[in-house]
Design a protein around this motif. Sequence first.
Motif, PDB file in Angstrom:
ATOM      1  N   LYS A 188      28.444  34.302  56.973  1.00 23.91           N
ATOM      2  CA  LYS A 188      29.806  34.029  56.522  1.00 23.91           C
ATOM      3  C   LYS A 188      30.022  32.682  55.845  1.00 23.91           C
ATOM      4  O   LYS A 188      30.913  32.560  54.999  1.00 23.91           O
ATOM      5  CB  LYS A 188      30.750  34.142  57.720  1.00 23.91           C
ATOM      6  N   TRP A 189      29.221  31.661  56.179  1.00 22.59           N
ATOM      7  CA  TRP A 189      29.586  30.298  55.799  1.00 22.59           C
ATOM      8  C   TRP A 189      28.463  29.519  55.119  1.00 22.59           C
ATOM      9  O   TRP A 189      28.281  28.338  55.372  1.00 22.59           O
ATOM     10  CB  TRP A 189      30.057  29.516  57.032  1.00 22.59           C
ATOM     11  N   THR A 190      27.712  30.143  54.246  1.00 26.82           N
ATOM     12  CA  THR A 190      26.672  29.436  53.504  1.00 26.82           C
ATOM     13  C   THR A 190      27.250  28.864  52.203  1.00 26.82           C
ATOM     14  O   THR A 190      28.371  29.193  51.803  1.00 26.82           O
ATOM     15  CB  THR A 190      25.513  30.374  53.139  1.00 26.82           C
ATOM     16  N   SER A 191      26.480  28.034  51.545  1.00 26.24           N
ATOM     17  CA  SER A 191      26.899  27.520  50.237  1.00 26.24           C
ATOM     18  C   SER A 191      27.054  28.638  49.218  1.00 26.24           C
ATOM     19  O   SER A 191      27.868  28.541  48.295  1.00 26.24           O
ATOM     20  CB  SER A 191      25.884  26.492  49.718  1.00 26.24           C
ATOM     21  N   GLU A 192      26.268  29.695  49.387  1.00 20.27           N
ATOM     22  CA  GLU A 192      26.400  30.843  48.482  1.00 20.27           C
ATOM     23  C   GLU A 192      27.765  31.509  48.671  1.00 20.27           C
ATOM     24  O   GLU A 192      28.435  31.865  47.682  1.00 20.27           O
ATOM     25  CB  GLU A 192      25.272  31.844  48.744  1.00 20.27           C
ATOM     26  N   HIS A 193      28.184  31.666  49.924  1.00 19.27           N
ATOM     27  CA  HIS A 193      29.527  32.194  50.176  1.00 19.27           C
ATOM     28  C   HIS A 193      30.580  31.280  49.545  1.00 19.27           C
ATOM     29  O   HIS A 193      31.560  31.754  48.945  1.00 19.27           O
ATOM     30  CB  HIS A 193      29.793  32.285  51.687  1.00 19.27           C
ATOM     31  N   TYR A 194      30.371  29.988  49.685  1.00 18.68           N
ATOM     32  CA  TYR A 194      31.297  28.980  49.145  1.00 18.68           C
ATOM     33  C   TYR A 194      31.416  29.134  47.628  1.00 18.68           C
ATOM     34  O   TYR A 194      32.519  29.202  47.070  1.00 18.68           O
ATOM     35  CB  TYR A 194      30.751  27.607  49.502  1.00 18.68           C
ATOM     36  N   ALA A 195      30.272  29.202  46.961  1.00 18.25           N
ATOM     37  CA  ALA A 195      30.255  29.302  45.498  1.00 18.25           C
ATOM     38  C   ALA A 195      30.923  30.586  45.023  1.00 18.25           C
ATOM     39  O   ALA A 195      31.705  30.579  44.058  1.00 18.25           O
ATOM     40  CB  ALA A 195      28.818  29.227  44.993  1.00 18.25           C
ATOM     41  N   ILE A 196      30.626  31.694  45.669  1.00 18.38           N
ATOM     42  CA  ILE A 196      31.207  32.983  45.279  1.00 18.38           C
ATOM     43  C   ILE A 196      32.723  32.944  45.386  1.00 18.38           C
ATOM     44  O   ILE A 196      33.452  33.423  44.503  1.00 18.38           O
ATOM     45  CB  ILE A 196      30.625  34.121  46.148  1.00 18.38           C
ATOM     46  N   SER A 197      33.231  32.369  46.470  1.00 18.97           N
ATOM     47  CA  SER A 197      34.676  32.327  46.672  1.00 18.97           C
ATOM     48  C   SER A 197      35.360  31.398  45.671  1.00 18.97           C
ATOM     49  O   SER A 197      36.437  31.711  45.150  1.00 18.97           O
ATOM     50  CB  SER A 197      34.993  31.891  48.103  1.00 18.97           C
ATOM     51  N   ILE A 198      34.742  30.248  45.386  1.00 16.36           N
ATOM     52  CA  ILE A 198      35.301  29.336  44.387  1.00 16.36           C
ATOM     53  C   ILE A 198      35.377  30.040  43.027  1.00 16.36           C
ATOM     54  O   ILE A 198      36.399  29.974  42.331  1.00 16.36           O
ATOM     55  CB  ILE A 198      34.468  28.047  44.293  1.00 16.36           C
ATOM     56  N   LEU A 199      34.295  30.694  42.641  1.00 17.82           N
ATOM     57  CA  LEU A 199      34.272  31.378  41.350  1.00 17.82           C
ATOM     58  C   LEU A 199      35.285  32.504  41.273  1.00 17.82           C
ATOM     59  O   LEU A 199      35.905  32.731  40.226  1.00 17.82           O
ATOM     60  CB  LEU A 199      32.870  31.920  41.056  1.00 17.82           C
ATOM     61  N   GLN A 200      35.484  33.191  42.381  1.00 18.71           N
ATOM     62  CA  GLN A 200      36.507  34.238  42.385  1.00 18.71           C
ATOM     63  C   GLN A 200      37.881  33.625  42.214  1.00 18.71           C
ATOM     64  O   GLN A 200      38.743  34.185  41.521  1.00 18.71           O
ATOM     65  CB  GLN A 200      36.461  35.038  43.685  1.00 18.71           C
ATOM     66  N   GLY A 201      38.084  32.448  42.808  1.00 17.06           N
ATOM     67  CA  GLY A 201      39.337  31.743  42.597  1.00 17.06           C
ATOM     68  C   GLY A 201      39.540  31.346  41.148  1.00 17.06           C
ATOM     69  O   GLY A 201      40.650  31.461  40.606  1.00 17.06           O
ATOM     70  N   VAL A 202      38.475  30.895  40.510  1.00 22.16           N
ATOM     71  CA  VAL A 202      38.532  30.542  39.082  1.00 22.16           C
ATOM     72  C   VAL A 202      38.937  31.765  38.253  1.00 22.16           C
ATOM     73  O   VAL A 202      39.814  31.699  37.378  1.00 22.16           O
ATOM     74  CB  VAL A 202      37.171  29.985  38.600  1.00 22.16           C
ATOM     75  N   LYS A 203      38.315  32.907  38.552  1.00 22.45           N
ATOM     76  CA  LYS A 203      38.631  34.135  37.815  1.00 22.45           C
ATOM     77  C   LYS A 203      40.087  34.557  38.039  1.00 22.45           C
ATOM     78  O   LYS A 203      40.762  34.991  37.102  1.00 22.45           O
ATOM     79  CB  LYS A 203      37.693  35.246  38.256  1.00 22.45           C
ATOM     80  N   ASP A 204      40.559  34.413  39.285  1.00 27.30           N
ATOM     81  CA  ASP A 204      41.930  34.805  39.595  1.00 27.30           C
ATOM     82  C   ASP A 204      42.937  33.951  38.819  1.00 27.30           C
ATOM     83  O   ASP A 204      43.951  34.458  38.312  1.00 27.30           O
ATOM     84  CB  ASP A 204      42.200  34.661  41.095  1.00 27.30           C
ATOM     85  N   VAL A 205      42.648  32.650  38.725  1.00 23.33           N
ATOM     86  CA  VAL A 205      43.573  31.737  38.047  1.00 23.33           C
ATOM     87  C   VAL A 205      43.554  31.974  36.541  1.00 23.33           C
ATOM     88  O   VAL A 205      44.603  31.914  35.874  1.00 23.33           O
ATOM     89  CB  VAL A 205      43.225  30.277  38.364  1.00 23.33           C
ATOM     90  N   LEU A 206      42.389  32.264  35.991  1.00 27.90           N
ATOM     91  CA  LEU A 206      42.250  32.372  34.537  1.00 27.90           C
ATOM     92  C   LEU A 206      42.362  33.791  33.987  1.00 27.90           C
ATOM     93  O   LEU A 206      42.241  33.990  32.782  1.00 27.90           O
ATOM     94  CB  LEU A 206      40.899  31.773  34.101  1.00 27.90           C
TER      95      LEU A 206
END
Length: 305
Positions: free
Chosen positions: A286-304
Amino acid sequence: MEKKYKIAFVWQGIGEGKIYGHWGDGLRKAMSIIEKEHEVKYFEPWEAIKDVDIILYWEAPVTCCGKDRENYQNVRTNHIPKILLFAGGEIKKEWVEGFDLLCVESQIDADTCERLGIPYRTAFGVDVETMKPEKQPKVFDAVFPSTCAGWKRQGLFSRALQSKGVICGRFQASDPIGFLNARENGTLVLPELPYPAVSALYNASHCCVNTSEFWGGGQRTTLEAMACGIPVIVMADSPKNREYVEESGAGIVVDPSEEAIRKGIEEIKKWTDAEKARGRNYVLNKWTSEHYAISILQGVKDVLK
């Protein structure tokens, strides 16, 4: 083919060439993952930011009314779409105006965003390649990597552990009491260390005792310890750390008292290897850097979008 984004990452101190984890090893690793597919530029908050699609700003919202409020204001009034990577403390709606999305670390913060009508998503993680189980002798009963700060309650840690504990972290001259108390109580206090050395300290300890209070943060410490395969003792008045311990079963929750901490440590010393392994399994799922990166990128996609 996925769209390639131009991303600005903003944080005060990013240009100082820090060799340790001054802005979080999990986040540093997450950004290195994002860099593989997208163009990332790094800025201090007072620098002019342009020619990017979106801004990621790592900061605590309370900064907007603190000593660095001018820098905070400079970022949040920028016309470019922006995400606040939440760095702890309290959330107030007026403090996060200007951001299109908050990336939060804990359920209590997600609940606050829901209540206030603030767009958010959960994004957090630690570097499990650096923070991992190692064969180290158990030199200490407990370790507590943490920045020197009153809300971390290093004094409570050191009163409970005395010479059987070790603290490492960044000293703050503006809030010195935690490390001063620890030294007075006979606890070994080390400076901020490279992450492999912090991993070794975790592994040289029977457990991690995280004495952070309600607003004290410390979630990264809790998850790092779990990633290293050692149980974590957290305080009953720290909901952000209780969340991980109660969900994983990889530690125990105690009252913030010396006696309760000592009893907790003796209990954990009896744990089996299978019980200790719960923490790393939980983090890997649940809490690896890969999970972190995926969630950040999904946030970027949601905003843009």
